[in-house]
Design an enzyme around this catalytic site. Structure first.
Site, PDB file in Angstrom:
ATOM      1  N   SER A  55       0.776  -1.159   0.206  1.00  0.00           N
ATOM      2  CA  SER A  55      -0.076  -0.026   0.125  1.00  0.00           C
ATOM      3  C   SER A  55       0.925   1.285   0.177  1.00  0.00           C
ATOM      4  CB  SER A  55      -0.898   0.125   1.190  1.00  0.00           C
ATOM      5  OG  SER A  55      -1.953   0.988   1.071  1.00  0.00           O
ATOM      6  N   ASP A 106      -9.928  -4.947  -4.655  1.00  0.00           N
ATOM      7  CA  ASP A 106      -9.397  -4.068  -3.777  1.00  0.00           C
ATOM      8  C   ASP A 106     -10.269  -2.491  -4.076  1.00  0.00           C
ATOM      9  OD1 ASP A 106      -8.098  -2.174  -2.336  1.00  0.00           O
ATOM     10  OD2 ASP A 106      -5.962  -2.973  -3.029  1.00  0.00           O
ATOM     11  N   HIS A 122      -8.081  -5.475  -0.159  1.00  0.00           N
ATOM     12  CA  HIS A 122      -6.760  -4.912  -0.134  1.00  0.00           C
ATOM     13  C   HIS A 122      -5.457  -5.595   0.361  1.00  0.00           C
ATOM     14  CE1 HIS A 122      -4.169  -1.344  -0.334  1.00  0.00           C
ATOM     15  NE2 HIS A 122      -4.004  -1.258   1.213  1.00  0.00           N
TER      16      HIS A 122
END
Length: 249
Positions: free
Chosen positions: A88, A195, A225
């Site tokens: 991320s 996601d 995610h």
């Protein structure tokens, strides 16, 4: 740090926004079992590190911090190849690290990375006041236990995004897009097809702009995610460890 009595390679973990490196214990355990010694810091303002909570004024300084950890890892494991894994926001940081210090790395793994056009940043910066709305924990994984643990974790930030962090994030994404190509550095990109926090279509544009000629992508149907915490996490981690072993064997 997660040591290995007889390491064959080094892996550096780079966590995401608002979380901490302790959430990667299971990832480190798999990597150690496969022959790696693993390092990973809490970024400034995150987890057990100092600094105002989740405030990052300059992502280049976070890359500098990560480089210090990498230098320690290399000094303690002289001659061993190193692979960097970023999730991320950690994917943003890891990508910038690879652009600046690619000669340190045998490979790069990007999990649900924030790259390219991250619309959420632009949308929040357009607001006069960023709302104090907690993350929807159902977006993390199909496993409800993952969201419940995240919500109960006192080291996770559960407040609003901070404007200085968003502005700095915006800047580093532009710098990444303008940087020279990664070339032949091996890159593995893993992403959940479902996601909604970091949409696949946004990251794909950023990935394509990196100029990585040895890119492998794995998109997992139905996954959200946090692919390392998904219901098919064993599959994802097997893919990652195989890549790490292949490029840093």
């Amino acid at each position: 740090m997660w040591p290995n009595a007889r390491p064959e390679r080094v892996v550096l973990l780079c966590h995401g926004y608002g979380e901490h490196i302790g959430r990667y214990e299971h990832v480190a355990a798999v990597l150690v079992a496969d022959g790696a010694t693993v390092y990973g810091p809490d970024h400034v303002g995150h987890g057990r590190s100092a600094g105002e909570r989740v405030v990052i004024a300059d992502y280049e300084a976070v890359v500098d911090d990560l480089h210090l950890v990498a230098a320690r890892a290399q000094a303690e494991n002289a001659g061993l190849p190193m692979v960097l894994i970023g999730h991320s926001m950690g994917g943003t940081i890891a990508t910038r690290y690879a652009q600046r210090h690619g000669s340190d790395l045998a490979g790069l793994v990007l999990s649900g990375p924030v790259l390219g056009q991250f619309a959420a940043i632009e949308q929040m910066l357009a607001l006069a006041e960023i709302p104090d709305v907690p993350i929807d924990i159902s977006t993390l994984s199909r496993d409800p236990a993952v969201g419940a643990a995240y919500a109960a974790d006192e080291l996770v930030w559960h407040g609003p995004f901070r404007r200085p962090t968003l502005l700095a994030w915006q800047r580093v994404l532009r710098d990444i897009a303008a940087a020279p190509p990664l070339g032949d550095l091996p890159v593995l990109w893993v992403h959940g097809a479902d996601d909604t926090l970091v949409p696949l279509v946004d990251s794909r544009g950023g990935i394509e702009g990196l100029g990585a000629t040895r890119l492998v992508e794995r998109i997992y149907p139905g996954a959200r995610h946090e692919v390392f915490n998904e219901t098919n996490a064993d599959e994802v981690l097997a893919e990652v460890t195989a890549f790490v072993k292949r490029v840093a064997g």
